[in-house]
Motif scaffolding. Sequence first.
Motif, mmCIF file in Angstrom:
data_model
loop_
_atom_site.group_PDB
_atom_site.id
_atom_site.type_symbol
_atom_site.label_atom_id
_atom_site.label_comp_id
_atom_site.label_asym_id
_atom_site.label_seq_id
_atom_site.Cartn_x
_atom_site.Cartn_y
_atom_site.Cartn_z
ATOM 1 N N SER A 33 -18.911 -24.450 70.281
ATOM 2 C CA SER A 33 -18.299 -24.435 68.949
ATOM 3 C C SER A 33 -18.937 -23.315 68.127
ATOM 4 C CB SER A 33 -18.550 -25.770 68.263
ATOM 5 O OG SER A 33 -19.942 -25.917 68.046
ATOM 6 N N PRO A 34 -18.251 -22.871 67.058
ATOM 7 C CA PRO A 34 -18.876 -21.873 66.169
ATOM 8 C C PRO A 34 -20.231 -22.355 65.642
ATOM 9 C CG PRO A 34 -16.562 -22.194 65.583
ATOM 10 C CD PRO A 34 -16.894 -23.214 66.640
ATOM 11 N N ALA A 39 -25.967 -21.676 65.546
ATOM 12 C CA ALA A 39 -27.312 -22.261 65.575
ATOM 13 C C ALA A 39 -28.176 -21.595 66.643
ATOM 14 C CB ALA A 39 -27.219 -23.767 65.837
ATOM 15 N N VAL A 40 -27.609 -21.409 67.836
ATOM 16 C CA VAL A 40 -28.406 -20.870 68.942
ATOM 17 C C VAL A 40 -28.744 -19.397 68.692
ATOM 18 C CG1 VAL A 40 -28.391 -20.301 71.417
ATOM 19 C CG2 VAL A 40 -27.559 -22.542 70.636
ATOM 20 N N VAL A 41 -27.743 -18.633 68.270
ATOM 21 C CA VAL A 41 -27.988 -17.200 68.072
ATOM 22 C C VAL A 41 -28.918 -16.988 66.880
ATOM 23 C CG1 VAL A 41 -26.918 -14.962 67.591
ATOM 24 C CG2 VAL A 41 -25.825 -16.547 69.186
ATOM 25 N N LYS A 42 -28.770 -17.820 65.848
ATOM 26 C CA LYS A 42 -29.661 -17.685 64.692
ATOM 27 C C LYS A 42 -31.108 -17.978 65.088
ATOM 28 C CE LYS A 42 -30.127 -18.660 59.809
ATOM 29 N NZ LYS A 42 -31.595 -18.834 59.910
ATOM 30 N N ALA A 43 -31.303 -19.019 65.902
ATOM 31 C CA ALA A 43 -32.666 -19.352 66.343
ATOM 32 C C ALA A 43 -33.273 -18.191 67.143
ATOM 33 C CB ALA A 43 -32.652 -20.627 67.175
ATOM 34 N N LEU A 44 -32.420 -17.596 67.981
ATOM 35 C CA LEU A 44 -32.874 -16.458 68.794
ATOM 36 C C LEU A 44 -33.273 -15.284 67.900
ATOM 37 C CD1 LEU A 44 -32.919 -16.154 71.897
ATOM 38 C CD2 LEU A 44 -30.549 -15.374 71.776
ATOM 39 N N LEU A 45 -32.415 -14.975 66.932
ATOM 40 C CA LEU A 45 -32.699 -13.848 66.030
ATOM 41 C C LEU A 45 -33.891 -14.149 65.131
ATOM 42 C CD1 LEU A 45 -29.048 -12.758 65.145
ATOM 43 C CD2 LEU A 45 -30.698 -11.554 66.601
ATOM 44 N N ASP A 46 -34.011 -15.421 64.700
ATOM 45 C CA ASP A 46 -35.189 -15.801 63.907
ATOM 46 C C ASP A 46 -36.468 -15.490 64.684
ATOM 47 O OD1 ASP A 46 -33.629 -16.681 61.820
ATOM 48 O OD2 ASP A 46 -33.873 -18.830 62.262
#
Length: 282
Positions: A33-34, A39-46
């Motif tokens: 889902s969006p 959530a996953v990509v944001k955690a990775l970028l964080d």
Amino acid sequence: TRAEQSPTAADSGASATQVFRANQQYHVGDGASPERVSAVVKALLDGVHETIRTYEVTYSEFQAAKQWLIEVGEGGEWPLFLDVFVEHEVEEVAAAGQQGSKGSILGPYYVPDAVKLPSVTSLPMRADEQGRRLVFAGQVLDTGGAPVAGAELDIWHADHEGYYSGFAPHLPEGNLRGVVVADDDGRFEISTIEPAPYQIPTDGPTGQLVQAAGWHPWRPAHLHLIVRAPGYRPITTQLYFAGGNWLDNDVAQATKPELVLDPQPQSDGTARQEYDFVLEPT
Ligand code: MBD
Ligand code: FE
């Protein structure tokens, strides 16, 4: 020697990327889902941002990293890099709650549709294939202890120099690869040779990173298997050799104590290993 006939990183990288593309049906955003993508990509970028702050990463380091990422793609090394440094964690998460034999990572060098072989067999190999003779025999059972008739053991491994057919141009197609069909009692007996440890090619971007970081580029010697039968969850696994180099510091972090073999020398000069697989019904 290895140096004289060493296949280049670009050779194996290009093949690994081609094989991945030919066999995968996954696309960007599939199955998520969006909200999950975000959530996953944001955690990775964080994590990336945090690392930049913590280490005060400079512009020249940032641009060098960009250059390296471009080279990994151009050299076809994303399957290699991701399977070495990331897949073990995906496998651990997937394995939570699974019954049956322990699994391990697939890695970049699986080729589907290997030759089908009977339950007592030798893997295809060169007439002068080097390495200690190994007989790998056992039975495929289900979690209730019943034999799984006709289970398939899709097996592939490196040669005595650590090279995989299909990814090193000097090796015959299909060398040390086969789909062994177990008998009506789920039994199999596979003759092959013991592989050597695998070294990440040093002439590609993944090898250059390993070198730049002062890490080592080695995986312990291993057999790869996918054991499958209709109605059961396929087990993708690897089996290692007791006392072998790199067993305790695999660059791919894919060893498990349950996966270490200890083949015993026989009077005929071969080494023999019994190993049973347990499949979980789907
Ligand atoms: C291999 O042979 C392998 O098994 C893995 C997981 C990664 C790189 C090379
Ligand atoms: Fe491997």
